[in-house]
Design a protein around this motif. Structure first.
Motif, PDB file in Angstrom:
ATOM      1  N   LEU A  70     -66.379  -3.097 -44.169  1.00  0.00           N
ATOM      2  CA  LEU A  70     -66.553  -2.626 -43.222  1.00  0.00           C
ATOM      3  C   LEU A  70     -66.975  -2.272 -42.035  1.00  0.00           C
TER       4      LEU A  70
ATOM      5  N   SER B 290     -64.144   3.792 -38.285  1.00  0.00           N
ATOM      6  CA  SER B 290     -62.915   4.056 -38.164  1.00  0.00           C
ATOM      7  C   SER B 290     -62.386   3.354 -38.994  1.00  0.00           C
ATOM      8  N   VAL B 291     -61.586   3.741 -40.128  1.00  0.00           N
ATOM      9  CA  VAL B 291     -60.866   2.388 -41.396  1.00  0.00           C
ATOM     10  C   VAL B 291     -59.598   2.537 -40.940  1.00  0.00           C
ATOM     11  N   TYR B 292     -59.018   0.932 -40.363  1.00  0.00           N
ATOM     12  CA  TYR B 292     -57.501   0.529 -40.442  1.00  0.00           C
ATOM     13  C   TYR B 292     -56.579   0.343 -41.879  1.00  0.00           C
TER      14      TYR B 292
ATOM     15  N   LEU C 112     -68.514   1.451 -46.046  1.00  0.00           N
ATOM     16  CA  LEU C 112     -68.131   1.341 -44.897  1.00  0.00           C
ATOM     17  C   LEU C 112     -69.458   1.025 -44.811  1.00  0.00           C
TER      18      LEU C 112
ATOM     19  N   PRO D 227     -58.003  -3.173 -46.095  1.00  0.00           N
ATOM     20  CA  PRO D 227     -58.890  -4.015 -46.276  1.00  0.00           C
ATOM     21  C   PRO D 227     -58.478  -4.159 -47.594  1.00  0.00           C
TER      22      PRO D 227
ATOM     23  N   ASP E 199     -68.383  -0.726 -38.776  1.00  0.00           N
ATOM     24  CA  ASP E 199     -67.758  -0.206 -37.812  1.00  0.00           C
ATOM     25  C   ASP E 199     -68.864   0.915 -36.862  1.00  0.00           C
TER      26      ASP E 199
END
Length: 171
Positions: free
Chosen positions: A87, A93-95, A162, A81, A89
């Motif tokens: 973010l 989940s973190v991509y 997040l 990111p 979600d």
């Protein structure tokens, strides 16, 4: 065709006549200025020139040895990111996607540092998936490690937030 041969013959003859040795005369005028001429005048002296070909001895040319180009240092960055991104979600989940320049080479490994601690084992890819991460502020950093375990590049710290909606605290 005969005209062409005649023209070539005339050109060859004129070049031969022009190439004949010319006579050069030198004299001085009433003011003492030196005068060079191709026709004799009263009091002029004939100069004899010796014509030598304008040749030079060959010289040895040494070109500098090309230095091998220094390898470009590796640069690592967190591409996703983005820094200061929020973010959303609910699964936590973190991509994470990293970029390495120059091109990623065999034998190199990438380690993820999540909130100041090494997260998992180093891997051959700069893509990570984190699961069940708590809501709030987090930091990530990528470290590039060579085959000997030496740290060769590190990315700047990226901070992200997040957001996980919950029944207790929906904001």
């Amino acid at each position: 065709m005969r005209i062409l041969i005649l023209i070539l013959t005339l050109l060859t003859l004129s070049c031969t006549l022009l190439a004949q040795e010319k006579r050069i005369y030198v004299s001085r005028d009433a003011n003492g200025v030196v005068i060079f001429s191709d026709s004799p005048s009263p009091g002029a002296e004939e100069i004899t020139l010796t014509v030598r070909p304008n040749l030079m001895d060959p010289t040895e040319v040494k070109f500098p040895e090309p230095k091998p180009a220094a390898p470009e240092p590796f640069k690592v960055q967190v591409f996703q990111p983005e820094d200061q991104a929020t973010l959303r979600d609910n699964t936590g989940s973190v991509y994470i996607e990293g970029r390495i320049k120059p091109r990623f080479q065999r034998g190199l490994r990438v380690r993820l540092v999540f909130d100041g601690l090494a997260y998992g084992e180093p891997q051959n890819s700069a893509v990570f998936v984190l699961r069940d991460i708590d809501r709030g502020e987090h930091t990530i950093q990528l470290e590039l490690i060579d085959q000997n375990g030496k740290l060769i590049a590190i990315s700047p710290v990226t901070t992200f937030y997040l957001h996980r909606a919950s029944v207790i605290s929906p904001n």
